[in-house]
Each structure stands twice: as structure tokens, then as C-alpha cells.
Design a protein around this motif. Structure first.
Motif, PDB file in Angstrom:
ATOM      1  N   ASN A  78       0.538  -1.457  -0.013  1.00 33.20           N
ATOM      2  CA  ASN A  78       0.211  -0.056   0.130  1.00 33.20           C
ATOM      3  C   ASN A  78       0.743   1.133   0.162  1.00 33.20           C
ATOM      4  O   ASN A  78       0.434   2.227  -0.860  1.00 33.20           O
ATOM      5  CB  ASN A  78      -1.244  -0.171   1.045  1.00 33.20           C
ATOM      6  CG  ASN A  78      -2.102  -1.000   1.150  1.00 33.20           C
ATOM      7  OD1 ASN A  78      -2.514  -1.423  -0.062  1.00 33.20           O
ATOM      8  ND2 ASN A  78      -2.447  -1.675   1.929  1.00 33.20           N
ATOM      9  N   LYS A  79       2.079   0.930   0.791  1.00 32.67           N
ATOM     10  CA  LYS A  79       2.500   2.518   0.708  1.00 32.67           C
ATOM     11  C   LYS A  79       3.625   2.742  -0.642  1.00 32.67           C
ATOM     12  O   LYS A  79       3.485   3.872  -1.234  1.00 32.67           O
ATOM     13  CB  LYS A  79       3.836   2.049   2.130  1.00 32.67           C
ATOM     14  CG  LYS A  79       4.736   3.297   2.150  1.00 32.67           C
ATOM     15  CD  LYS A  79       6.064   3.223   3.293  1.00 32.67           C
ATOM     16  CE  LYS A  79       6.880   4.716   3.854  1.00 32.67           C
ATOM     17  NZ  LYS A  79       7.403   3.974   5.040  1.00 32.67           N
ATOM     18  N   TYR A  80       3.941   1.927  -1.072  1.00 26.93           N
ATOM     19  CA  TYR A  80       5.015   2.117  -2.651  1.00 26.93           C
ATOM     20  C   TYR A  80       5.130   0.789  -3.366  1.00 26.93           C
ATOM     21  O   TYR A  80       5.992   0.926  -4.476  1.00 26.93           O
ATOM     22  CB  TYR A  80       6.447   2.354  -1.967  1.00 26.93           C
ATOM     23  CG  TYR A  80       7.455   1.132  -1.611  1.00 26.93           C
ATOM     24  CD1 TYR A  80       7.337   0.401  -1.301  1.00 26.93           C
ATOM     25  CD2 TYR A  80       7.751   2.063   0.103  1.00 26.93           C
ATOM     26  CE1 TYR A  80       7.993  -0.902  -0.571  1.00 26.93           C
ATOM     27  CE2 TYR A  80       8.208   1.202   0.502  1.00 26.93           C
ATOM     28  CZ  TYR A  80       8.344  -0.618   0.475  1.00 26.93           C
ATOM     29  OH  TYR A  80       9.588  -1.343   1.227  1.00 26.93           O
ATOM     30  N   LEU A  81       3.355   0.345  -3.284  1.00 24.95           N
ATOM     31  CA  LEU A  81       3.761  -1.522  -3.908  1.00 24.95           C
ATOM     32  C   LEU A  81       4.586  -2.582  -4.526  1.00 24.95           C
ATOM     33  O   LEU A  81       5.149  -2.771  -5.184  1.00 24.95           O
ATOM     34  CB  LEU A  81       3.395  -0.346  -5.839  1.00 24.95           C
ATOM     35  CG  LEU A  81       2.477   0.474  -6.504  1.00 24.95           C
ATOM     36  CD1 LEU A  81       2.393   0.961  -7.452  1.00 24.95           C
ATOM     37  CD2 LEU A  81       1.448  -0.690  -5.813  1.00 24.95           C
ATOM     38  N   GLY A  82       5.332  -2.863  -3.430  1.00 25.47           N
ATOM     39  CA  GLY A  82       5.841  -3.079  -2.961  1.00 25.47           C
ATOM     40  C   GLY A  82       7.405  -3.787  -3.303  1.00 25.47           C
ATOM     41  O   GLY A  82       8.016  -2.868  -3.425  1.00 25.47           O
ATOM     42  N   TRP A  83       7.837  -4.735  -4.197  1.00 27.84           N
ATOM     43  CA  TRP A  83       8.292  -5.355  -4.748  1.00 27.84           C
ATOM     44  C   TRP A  83       8.703  -4.738  -6.202  1.00 27.84           C
ATOM     45  O   TRP A  83       9.821  -4.231  -6.486  1.00 27.84           O
ATOM     46  CB  TRP A  83       8.665  -6.620  -5.441  1.00 27.84           C
ATOM     47  CG  TRP A  83       8.455  -7.673  -4.411  1.00 27.84           C
ATOM     48  CD1 TRP A  83       7.622  -8.731  -3.398  1.00 27.84           C
ATOM     49  CD2 TRP A  83       9.186  -7.837  -2.984  1.00 27.84           C
ATOM     50  NE1 TRP A  83       7.347  -9.276  -2.800  1.00 27.84           N
ATOM     51  CE2 TRP A  83       8.573  -9.092  -1.813  1.00 27.84           C
ATOM     52  CE3 TRP A  83      10.677  -7.558  -2.454  1.00 27.84           C
ATOM     53  CZ2 TRP A  83       9.881  -9.138  -0.919  1.00 27.84           C
ATOM     54  CZ3 TRP A  83      11.157  -7.663  -1.291  1.00 27.84           C
ATOM     55  CH2 TRP A  83      10.580  -8.449  -0.913  1.00 27.84           C
ATOM     56  N   LEU A  84       7.838  -3.470  -6.218  1.00 24.97           N
ATOM     57  CA  LEU A  84       8.238  -3.031  -8.130  1.00 24.97           C
ATOM     58  C   LEU A  84       9.298  -1.363  -7.889  1.00 24.97           C
ATOM     59  O   LEU A  84       9.148  -0.759  -8.398  1.00 24.97           O
ATOM     60  CB  LEU A  84       6.577  -2.293  -8.897  1.00 24.97           C
ATOM     61  CG  LEU A  84       6.135  -3.147  -9.047  1.00 24.97           C
ATOM     62  CD1 LEU A  84       4.714  -2.922  -9.559  1.00 24.97           C
ATOM     63  CD2 LEU A  84       6.548  -3.254 -10.889  1.00 24.97           C
ATOM     64  N   SER A  85       9.115  -0.684  -6.491  1.00 22.18           N
ATOM     65  CA  SER A  85       9.447  -0.435  -5.140  1.00 22.18           C
ATOM     66  C   SER A  85      11.054  -0.305  -4.681  1.00 22.18           C
ATOM     67  O   SER A  85      11.131  -1.814  -4.505  1.00 22.18           O
ATOM     68  CB  SER A  85       9.084   0.696  -4.291  1.00 22.18           C
ATOM     69  OG  SER A  85       9.868   1.486  -3.341  1.00 22.18           O
ATOM     70  N   HIS A  86      11.844   0.498  -5.500  1.00 15.77           N
ATOM     71  CA  HIS A  86      13.738   0.252  -4.829  1.00 15.77           C
ATOM     72  C   HIS A  86      13.611   0.197  -3.058  1.00 15.77           C
ATOM     73  O   HIS A  86      14.418  -0.186  -3.095  1.00 15.77           O
ATOM     74  CB  HIS A  86      14.546   0.862  -5.780  1.00 15.77           C
ATOM     75  CG  HIS A  86      15.392   0.526  -5.322  1.00 15.77           C
ATOM     76  ND1 HIS A  86      16.399  -0.256  -5.508  1.00 15.77           N
ATOM     77  CD2 HIS A  86      16.769   1.188  -3.783  1.00 15.77           C
ATOM     78  CE1 HIS A  86      17.847  -0.457  -5.605  1.00 15.77           C
ATOM     79  NE2 HIS A  86      17.877   1.000  -4.907  1.00 15.77           N
TER      80      HIS A  86
END
Length: 500
Positions: A146-154
Motif C-alpha cells: 500500500n505504501k509504495y507498491l511493494g516489490w515494484l519499488s526500490h
């Protein structure tokens, strides 16, 4: 008459399978001294207590919308460890739930969760079971999705490394075998290419998803998973390994891909499949870059490691876990890749399950009142022991013969089998006989395999397909949670007897 013929045919197939993998002398003595035998489970599949004990939700709770709808290992903790001891196993490969330690992924620690894992580890050691701790088995904290799209974010790289370091610091005085991820390829492929697993992202062409891009997201996710793994290994080596004297690795799934014919085209197709499957992760860890096959096909959609990242990624393991269940034929479809780009589409291969009318291995189930099945329940699972041998030897020869554990191997029955039929799992025994014989052959031929883990100790929650499948060597009544060892459990007990 037709029914009789079908029964005779079924019996013939069963006898052929048993005969082909007859290994009467197979035992602990068949393997080198110190070779480890264990069982494996994962936190999300057996722990229960999803919304209790201070645990935060994971992406799987959101994905299946039924948090807590699986049975509780919590309440049967001591019983299940005692089962392992009674069955003569040496080790237990379990996973730690990130959101049970950090309910929000970062920040405040859930002390009840820490106490649970301390209790588990301490009891294992008391009973002589070696802990193999896996830090992540698909279940990312929902707060980070929810915070930063999980594994999609560095951003996930630092947060994962912080979580891993907390575990090293808290449990590493007793846990000497660490795994960073289980089957990260499955996370990237099923979570972001076809949306079949959490978080359910994909392009419209490849699944019923509300968001996602199959052409790019699987590659971005894998890049961040590899960097997360390497960052955790770096922390472990710099701050804990020398003092704690442990080792660390990663668990990778590997279907063996055999060319359908001897043609160059089919050989290239099989190699593409291997590169896009196990090579996607293992190649960077050994050589510091993605396979050239992938670089040439995916091109600028494939992220690149910086020079500093290459230093961190290359060689970031002490051992490799291989999860190996089955084998398929591969062929070149002689067609152009589809216009809708995606990870699986990028392979541009055809899958085949028979050659000249002969199946690659038994699969199709035939149930009759007095005849047990000769096959696994899952339609993807063919019984092909020689594929395991080829997979292990491929890793030996292509990746420098690393220290390997066969970290998962097994087969399933339908979830709705009667208890009496489920307990009489001679098919599973035959499966294990064949695969252990193939593993022994690999070890005899110089593969540096040091352990074997059966999947799974218990019938459990099989992700997207729920309770419709039973992989356990111990039967679980999903209503009462009562455990009953199957014939396969007693078979393991017999072959794993130790000399006093």
C-alpha cells in the motif's frame, strides 16, 4: 469388459512406474556421511493466527480475502516438531512471516511474533532438529504494498534488509542456515505476469487484473528481489556471519526443460526456457549479469545492475536451494512472439508433455474403487525422476558446482480423498523413491548436494487452490486439525533410521 481392461491398463501403468524406480536398498546409508534429510513448510501455509498475536496482514490476506482461514501450527507446534523427530528427520525448513515480526513492514516490532519464533527454534534445537530459516515465502507485508507498491519499488530493498538484519541479530545465535527467499521467480511471474498469485498484477492480455504491465513489471520485481537478497547477504556477512558461523543462500524453483526433438531449434527453445527460469536469478548471483539470452530478447525492458550492485550481487550466496518437482518437453513454435509483450511470452517456446504419444511421465489420474491413483493431483506435476538428475547436473556444470540443498520435492493428492485412501499413499512413496534415487545418482556423479527436504511435512493451505490439494506426508483433518502420519511418513522413518 471395458472397465476390466481399463483397470488392467491402470495396474500395468502403476507396476511399470514402480518397477522403473525400484530402489529397495535406498536408505540414509546411500548418501554421504552428514547428508541432511528434512521436511519443509511455509509460515502462511501452516501458521494460522493471521489476525492474532500482533501479526499484520500480508498481500496474500488481501489477495484471497479470507485472512486466518488456514489451520494453526501455533497450537500444534510441539506436536509437529515431535513428529519430525519420531520420523527420523534431521532438519526443518520453515519460513518467518515478515508481517508477524514487523506488522507494518518496518518500525515497531511485534514481540509476540518474536517470542513465537524463539519458542519454535529453541524447541527444535532441544529435540535435535536443525533449523533452516527462510525469511520470505511469498508473503510481503500489505503495508508496504500500500505504501509504495511493494516489490515494484526500490525502497523495498532497504526495508527487506532491515527486516533480515533484525532476524540475524535476534535468532542468528541459534539459526545457522538462512535463506532469503523461496521461489522469487514465482513471485515475479505469477504475481506480475499473469496475476495468478498476489498481488495479482498483469496486462489485460494475460489475466484478469485491474492493474499491471506484464512486459516490464516481472523484470522490475525480480531486479528488486535480487537486490534485496544481495543487500541482506551483505549485512549478514559484514556484521554477523563471522561471529555466528552460519551460512546464507536462496531457494530457487527449477523445472527441467528437455528438448522435444534433437533439432537445433528445439535445443535453443529448451535453453531459452532454462535461462528465463532458473538463469534469471542464478546467473546474476554467479556471474553478475542476466543471461545473454534474456538480454538479447528483453533488451531495454530488462533492468541493469550498476557496477556497485554487481559487486554486491555476484557471489552473494553460500548455498543454493533448488525446489524441483517435474519436467517438460520444449519445442520451437516457429512463430513470432505475440504483439502483447510479457515475461512468459518472451520465452517464445512451446510446451509438450509427451513425445510420439508417450507421456514424459505419469500424470493422468484414474480412480477406481479398489485401485489407488498412480499420479499426482496437480495437472502440472509429472513424475520424471531423470529430470531432477539433469537439473542438478546442469547447475553443477553451468554454475560452478555450488553447495546445493534439494529444498522442495514432493507430490500431491486431491484434498477430498477419504482419510483411508489418503493414508495409503503408495504413489507418493514411489515418487520419493524415484527422485531420491536420481538425487543419489547426481551426488555419486560429483554434484555438491548436501541435503534433501520433502515437501511437505503437513497437508496445508496450497495458496490459490486452497485445501483442494494435499502434499503432506502427514494427513491433517482440516476440521479437527488432527495429524495422522501417512504410509509415506513411515517409509521415511524406515529409510532414515540412524545407526546407534
Amino acid at each position: 469388459m471395458i472397465k476390466l481392461l481399463s483397470l488392467l491398463a491402470l495396474l500395468w501403468v502403476y507396476m511399470a512406474v514402480v518397477g522403473a524406480t525400484h530402489t529397495a536398498d535406498l536408505s540414509r546409508k546411500s548418501f554421504p556421511k552428514g547428508f541432511l534429510f528434512g521436511t519443509a513448510t511455509s509460515a502462511y501455509q501452516v501458521e494460522g493466527m493471521a489476525s492474532k498475536g500482533g501479526r499484520g496482514p500480508s498481500i496474500w490476506d488481501e489477495f484471497i480475502k479470507t485472512p486466518g482461514a488456514y489451520f494453526s501450527f501455533f497450537k500444534h507446534l510441539l506436536e509437529d516438531i515431535n513428529l519430525m523427530v519420531n520420523l527420523n528427520f534431521d532438519a526443518y525448513r520453515f519460513s518467518i512471516s515478515w508481517s508477524r515480526i514487523f506488522p507494518n513492514g518496518t518500525g515497531k516490532v511485534n514481540r509476540k511474533g518474536v517470542a513465537y519464533y524463539n519458542r519454535l527454534i529453541n524447541y527444535m534445537l532441544r529435540k535435535g532438529i536443525t533449523p533452516y530459516a527462510n525469511l520470505n515465502h511469498y508473503d510481503l507485508p500489505l503495508a508496504l504494498e500500500n505504501k509504495y507498491l511493494g516489490w515494484l519499488s526500490h525502497d523495498v530493498v532497504k526495508d527487506y534488509a532491515d527486516y533480515a538484519e533484525f532476524c540475524f541479530k535476534t535468532f542468528g545465535d541459534r539459526v545457522k542456515n538462512w535463506m532469503t527467499f523461496n521461489e522469487p521467480r514465482v513471485v515475479a511471474a505469477l504475481g506480475y505476469d499473469n496475476g495468478f498469485f498476489a498481488p495479482g498484477r498483469c496486462s489485460k492480455a494475460y489475466g484478469n487484473c485491474t492493474a499491471g504491465n506484464s512486459a516490464t513489471e516481472p523484470y522490475i520485481v525480480t531486479h528488486n528481489l535480487i537486490l534485496s537478497h544481495a543487500a541482506a547477504v551483505q549485512r549478514y556477512r559484514q556484521k554477523y556471519q563471522e561471529k555466528q558461523k552460519g551460512r546464507i543462500g536462496i531457494l530457487l524453483d527449477f523445472v527441467w526443460y528437455e528438448p522435444l526433438t534433437r533439432s537445433k531449434a528445439d535445443n535453443y527453445a529448451a535453453q531459452r526456457a532454462r535461462d528465463f527460469h532458473v538463469g534469471w536469478f542464478l546467473h546474476p548471483l554467479v556471474y553478475g549479469e542476466y543471461p545473454k539470452t534474456m538480454q538479447n530478447i528483453v533488451k531495454d525492458r530488462l533492468p541493469k545492475f550498476t557496477k556497485e550492485e554487481v559487486k554486491m550481487v555476484k557471489g552473494s550466496f553460500d548455498l543454493i536451494g533448488i525446489n524441483q518437482y517435474t519436467t517438460y518437453y520444449m519445442y520451437d513454435p516457429h512463430t513470432s512472439p505475440p504483439k502483447d509483450l510479457g515475461y512468459q511470452a518472451d520465452w517464445n517456446v512451446g510446451f509438450a508433455y509427451e513425445r510420439k504419444g508417450v507421456p514424459i511421465g505419469p500424470r493422468t489420474k484414474l480412480y477406481e474403487e479398489d485401485i489407488l491413483c498412480v499420479q499426482a493431483y496437480s495437472n502440472w506435476l509429472y513424475n520424471v525422476p531423470w529430470g531432477l538428475h539433469k537439473a542438478i547436473m546442469y547447475i553443477k556444470e553451468r554454475y560452478g558446482n555450488p553447495t546445493v540443498i534439494l529444498a522442495e520435492n514432493g507430490m500431491d493428492d486431491p484434498g477430498n480423498l477419504t482419510m483411508s485412501k489418503a493414508l495409503h499413499d503408495t504413489t507418493r512413496i514411489n515418487y520419493y523413491k524415484g527422485y531420491l534415487a536420481a538425487l543419489k545418482q547426481s551426488v555419486d556423479e560429483g554434484a555438491n548436494v548436501v541435503g534433501y527436504f520433502a515437501w511437505s511435512l503437513l497437508d496445508n493451505f496450497e495458496w490459490r487452490i486452497g485445501y483442494t490439494s494435499r502434499f503432506g506426508i502427514v494427513y491433517v483433518d482440516f476440521k479437527t486439525l488432527k495429524r495422522t502420519p501417512k504410509m509415506s511418513a513411515y517409509w521415511f522413518k524406515k529409510i532414515l533410521r540412524k545407526n546407534k
